[in-house]
Design a protein around this motif. Structure first.
Motif, short mmCIF file in Angstrom:
data_model
loop_
_atom_site.label_atom_id
_atom_site.label_comp_id
_atom_site.label_asym_id
_atom_site.label_seq_id
_atom_site.Cartn_x
_atom_site.Cartn_y
_atom_site.Cartn_z
N THR A 256 0.86 -1.18 0.00
CA THR A 256 0.00 0.00 0.00
C THR A 256 0.89 1.23 0.00
N ASP A 257 0.45 2.28 -0.67
CA ASP A 257 1.21 3.53 -0.70
C ASP A 257 0.93 4.31 0.58
N ILE A 258 1.99 4.58 1.33
CA ILE A 258 1.90 5.27 2.61
C ILE A 258 2.83 6.48 2.57
N THR A 259 2.40 7.58 3.16
CA THR A 259 3.22 8.78 3.26
C THR A 259 3.86 8.81 4.65
N ARG A 260 5.18 8.99 4.68
CA ARG A 260 5.92 9.02 5.94
C ARG A 260 7.00 10.11 5.88
N ALA A 261 7.40 10.56 7.06
CA ALA A 261 8.54 11.47 7.15
C ALA A 261 9.80 10.73 6.71
N THR A 262 10.68 11.42 6.03
CA THR A 262 11.92 10.79 5.57
C THR A 262 13.07 10.97 6.56
N GLU A 263 12.78 11.64 7.68
CA GLU A 263 13.78 11.77 8.74
C GLU A 263 13.05 11.80 10.08
N ILE A 264 13.56 11.01 11.02
CA ILE A 264 13.03 11.03 12.38
C ILE A 264 14.19 11.02 13.37
#
Length: 167
Positions: free
Chosen positions: A101-109
């Motif tokens: 599934t296509d999910i949007t996430r932060a690319t830095e944590i």
């Protein structure tokens, strides 16, 4: 060690928030079994609830498919901050086999956790490592990728899941 059975959706344990846990001989052994299970699956991350333990523990190795293994164990992880940049991309899940599934996430944590020896750790994770850690922490909070989808996208994902896992 051992390869453990991985729970699959709709097992209710996958939607249950987990409790904090201390590194002990038993939980370190569980973490090793989880790594064995993750590599055998083959996945890049695995959270304790996926193998039936409702504790705040996950393992991850984002590089082993492309290079030497670099396993990491995270007890009681907490995301302290997220960068503003995001990426949307396909995520698979060992507990929802056969689909992505296509999910949007932060690319830095920025993450804080306890290591297997009981030492506090902090690190900034970027790229795929940040995305993978967020996915596993979602599991610890009782959240699946399906829960991050719009109703229409969820319905499509569930239909694909049913088709992929039909007897």
């Amino acid at each position: 060690m051992a390869v453990l059975p991985v729970l699959t959706w709709p097992d209710a344990r996958l939607s249950t928030p987990c409790v904090p846990v201390l590194p002990t001989d038993a939980t370190r052994a569980l973490a090793q079994d989880m790594l064995d299970t993750m590599y055998a699956a083959p996945g890049r991350g695995l959270a304790a609830p996926q193998v039936g333990h409702l504790i705040r523990l996950f393992v991850m190795d984002v590089t082993w498919k492309d290079g030497p293994p670099a396993p990491r164990i995270f007890f009681n992880p907490v995301i302290l901050s997220r960068g503003t940049a995001t990426a949307t991309g396909p995520e698979g899940c060992l507990s929802i086999p056969g689909i992505t599934t296509d999910i949007t996430r932060a690319t830095e944590i920025h993450l804080r956790w306890t290591d297997a020896e009981g030492r506090p750790q902090e690190d900034t994770l970027t790229g795929f490592a940040a995305i993978c850690a967020q996915h596993e922490i979602d599991h610890l909070d009782g959240i699946l990728t399906l829960d991050r989808l719009s109703p229409a996208a969820r319905a499509r994902a569930l239909a694909a899941y049913d088709a992929a896992n039909a007897p």
